[in-house]
Design an enzyme around this catalytic site. Structure first.
Site, PDB file in Angstrom:
ATOM      1  N   CYS A   1     115.251 121.466  33.303  1.00  0.00           N
ATOM      2  CA  CYS A   1     113.843 121.702  33.639  1.00  0.00           C
ATOM      3  C   CYS A   1     113.527 120.856  34.875  1.00  0.00           C
ATOM      4  CB  CYS A   1     112.930 121.309  32.478  1.00  0.00           C
ATOM      5  SG  CYS A   1     113.279 122.234  30.965  1.00  0.00           S
TER       6      CYS A   1
ATOM      7  N   GLU B   1     119.454 107.620  24.559  1.00  0.00           N
ATOM      8  CA  GLU B   1     118.189 106.905  24.548  1.00  0.00           C
ATOM      9  C   GLU B   1     117.358 107.264  23.323  1.00  0.00           C
ATOM     10  OE1 GLU B   1     116.474 106.397  28.239  1.00  0.00           O
ATOM     11  OE2 GLU B   1     114.460 106.186  27.472  1.00  0.00           O
TER      12      GLU B   1
ATOM     13  N   CYS C   1     121.379 116.770  29.034  1.00  0.00           N
ATOM     14  CA  CYS C   1     120.771 118.050  28.643  1.00  0.00           C
ATOM     15  C   CYS C   1     121.166 119.104  29.657  1.00  0.00           C
ATOM     16  CB  CYS C   1     119.251 117.917  28.605  1.00  0.00           C
ATOM     17  SG  CYS C   1     118.420 119.419  28.032  1.00  0.00           S
TER      18      CYS C   1
ATOM     19  N   CYS D   1     107.601 110.726  27.849  1.00  0.00           N
ATOM     20  CA  CYS D   1     108.144 112.088  27.863  1.00  0.00           C
ATOM     21  C   CYS D   1     108.699 112.422  29.227  1.00  0.00           C
ATOM     22  CB  CYS D   1     107.051 113.113  27.588  1.00  0.00           C
ATOM     23  SG  CYS D   1     106.316 113.010  25.983  1.00  0.00           S
TER      24      CYS D   1
ATOM     25  N   CYS E   1     111.943 117.185  34.564  1.00  0.00           N
ATOM     26  CA  CYS E   1     112.443 116.267  33.540  1.00  0.00           C
ATOM     27  C   CYS E   1     113.643 115.457  34.023  1.00  0.00           C
ATOM     28  CB  CYS E   1     112.825 117.072  32.299  1.00  0.00           C
ATOM     29  SG  CYS E   1     113.484 116.057  30.963  1.00  0.00           S
TER      30      CYS E   1
ATOM     31  N   CYS F   1     111.409 108.719  18.522  1.00  0.00           N
ATOM     32  CA  CYS F   1     111.728 109.890  19.330  1.00  0.00           C
ATOM     33  C   CYS F   1     113.246 109.899  19.491  1.00  0.00           C
ATOM     34  CB  CYS F   1     111.011 109.769  20.676  1.00  0.00           C
ATOM     35  SG  CYS F   1     111.379 111.114  21.804  1.00  0.00           S
TER      36      CYS F   1
HETATM   37  N1  SAH Z   1     114.442 120.018  25.073  1.00  0.00           N
HETATM   38  C1  SAH Z   1     113.331 119.870  24.159  1.00  0.00           C
HETATM   39  C2  SAH Z   1     113.165 118.449  23.733  1.00  0.00           C
HETATM   40  C3  SAH Z   1     112.673 117.527  24.837  1.00  0.00           C
HETATM   41  S1  SAH Z   1     111.061 117.124  24.398  1.00  0.00           S
HETATM   42  C4  SAH Z   1     112.086 120.469  24.744  1.00  0.00           C
HETATM   43  O1  SAH Z   1     112.116 120.819  25.927  1.00  0.00           O
HETATM   44  O2  SAH Z   1     111.103 120.667  24.046  1.00  0.00           O
HETATM   45  C5  SAH Z   1     110.425 116.367  25.721  1.00  0.00           C
HETATM   46  C6  SAH Z   1     109.020 116.912  26.038  1.00  0.00           C
HETATM   47  O3  SAH Z   1     108.595 116.221  27.201  1.00  0.00           O
HETATM   48  C7  SAH Z   1     109.082 118.385  26.380  1.00  0.00           C
HETATM   49  O4  SAH Z   1     107.905 119.056  26.056  1.00  0.00           O
HETATM   50  C8  SAH Z   1     109.256 118.282  27.866  1.00  0.00           C
HETATM   51  O5  SAH Z   1     108.955 119.464  28.515  1.00  0.00           O
HETATM   52  C9  SAH Z   1     108.310 117.167  28.197  1.00  0.00           C
HETATM   53  N2  SAH Z   1     108.584 116.587  29.521  1.00  0.00           N
HETATM   54  C10 SAH Z   1     109.722 116.651  30.228  1.00  0.00           C
HETATM   55  N3  SAH Z   1     109.605 116.025  31.410  1.00  0.00           N
HETATM   56  C11 SAH Z   1     108.354 115.533  31.446  1.00  0.00           C
HETATM   57  C12 SAH Z   1     107.622 114.758  32.401  1.00  0.00           C
HETATM   58  N4  SAH Z   1     108.175 114.355  33.550  1.00  0.00           N
HETATM   59  N5  SAH Z   1     106.352 114.434  32.102  1.00  0.00           N
HETATM   60  C13 SAH Z   1     105.790 114.809  30.933  1.00  0.00           C
HETATM   61  N6  SAH Z   1     106.427 115.527  29.986  1.00  0.00           N
HETATM   62  C14 SAH Z   1     107.698 115.887  30.239  1.00  0.00           C
END
Ligand code: SAH
Length: 358
Positions: A132, A108, A128, A347, A135, A121
């Site tokens: 987390c 994506e 991944c 995000c 996410c 982006c």
């Molecule tokens: N793995 C890297 C790159 C992903 S960036 C990282 O973790 O930084 C994606 C960003 O969106 C990260 O800061 C992640 O924590 C955030 N993110 C993930 N899930 C989200 C959600 N449901 N709502 C808002 N932000 C989220």
């Protein structure tokens, strides 16, 4: 830089395409070495570079300035472009793409137009492994790293689709960039030197992998580093980011301090706001204490809902209260209201699904 051959020497007129490295991602020097290896004059390297990066060519057979006979010989050498599998436009103009790669995997990419900017982006992995809790990408598991050409391709695809130059790239799509450091560094170099995007307009976002932030610092790049911190202490961080268990927040922040000392660049800390979990005023105060004296900026990201978990986004008053505490403590802070929510492009919502089809 030494020009490494892109393909193993071809003895037969029909190259074995399965062993070929895609040309996308290569520099002028590398492409020049390659055309010469093919018995062509050096200036064809510059032509090839122009066709790949500025004309968006997808097959060597289509490069009309090349001799017909040679074109036929190298027609199967892959350039390394993807196919747009699905495209969705959100009301705010954000476009989400699902791109199909040569092996059929889907990644994506999101194009985000704002004023005069066009930000892409990009994903760095198919899926991944970090898992987390908040996410969507992690919920789908992990398949593989992306090659440098597959990262650069995402930027070219958005640029071509918008018919506008991409001004900024954020490595915030699917995947953890610092688990794919080699290809991410190669893509950064290519985006900077071949696509022509300034290093300061590139942002790498990481949840933190031991020793990798230091490794990135030693490259002496001018890119922006964003660290997904999300909690002011280890216990809370581990609760929402299970992979943080073997890498205590103190160690992560020590590496971040080294990054600032080595590169002279401030760090952007991302902090997702989950109602009742990490968004209380005392969390803001604890975060401020941790970041005191640190050249940094806090980017608050109100949670974007995903199906699998029942976290909630805090209301505006709660978000504002968090901001106020940080400001009172002299911490630079901004709130990022993600764009593209309606297309599942915000995000944390990136997964290889098409909203309209479930
Ligand atoms: N793995 C890297 C790159 C992903 S960036 C990282 O973790 O930084 C994606 C960003 O969106 C990260 O800061 C992640 O924590 C955030 N993110 C993930 N899930 C989200 C959600 N449901 N709502 C808002 N932000 C989220």
């Amino acid at each position: 830089m030494s020009a490494t051959p892109l393909v193993s020497p071809v003895n037969s007129p029909i190259p074995d395409t399965t062993t070929l490295t895609p040309l996308l991602g290569a520099s002028v020097a590398e492409l020049t070495a390659w055309v010469q290896q093919q018995g062509q004059p050096a200036y064809r390297g510059k032509q090839l570079h122009d066709w790949i990066y500025h004309k968006g060519v997808r097959s060597l057979a289509d490069i009309s300035v090349f001799p017909k006979q040679w074109r036929a010989t190298v027609a199967d050498v892959p350039i390394g472009r993807s196919q747009i599998h699905y495209r969705a436009v959100a009301p705010d103009g954000t476009v989400k793409y699902l791109l199909q790669l040569a092996d059929g995997q889907i990644v994506e990419t999101v194009g985000i137009p704002t004023d005069k900017r066009l930000t892409v982006c990009v994903s760095t992995q198919v899926g991944c492994p970090m898992a987390c809790d908040f996410c969507a990408t992690g919920k789908g598991g992990y398949k593989r790293n992306l090659g440098r050409h597959e990262i650069v391709d995402q930027v070219l695809t958005v640029q071509e689709d918008f018919q506008q130059r991409v001004s900024h790239v954020v490595f915030m799509g699917m995947g953890e960039p610092l688990l794919n450091t080699e290809n991410v560094l190669a893509a950064i170099k290519c985006l900077n030197q071949d696509v022509g995007i300034g290093q300061r307009s590139l942002t790498v976002s990481t949840v933190g992998i031991r020793d990798r932030i230091r490794q990135l610092a030693e490259e002496h790049l001018q890119v922006t580093l964003a660290v997904s911190l999300h909690a002011p202490n280890q216990a809370l961080r581990e609760q929402i980011i299970p992979s943080a268990h073997p890498y205590p927040i103190e160690d992560l922040l020590t590496e971040c301090r080294e990054y600032v000392a080595i590169t002279g660049r401030r760090i952007s800390f991302e902090y997702i706001l989950l109602a009742g979990v990490n968004d209380l005023p005392e969390h803001a105060l604890e975060l401020a204490k941790r970041l005191r004296g640190f050249q940094s900026h806090v980017n608050l990201i109100p949670y974007n809902p995903i199906q699998e978990v029942d976290y909630k986004r805090p209301n505006r008053d709660r978000i504002q209260a968090f901001v106020t505490v940080l400001k009172q403590q002299n911490i630079a802070v901004s709130v990022r209201y993600s764009r593209g929510l309606e297309a599942d492009a915000a995000c944390g919502q990136l997964r290889t699904s098409q909203k309209s089809q479930g």
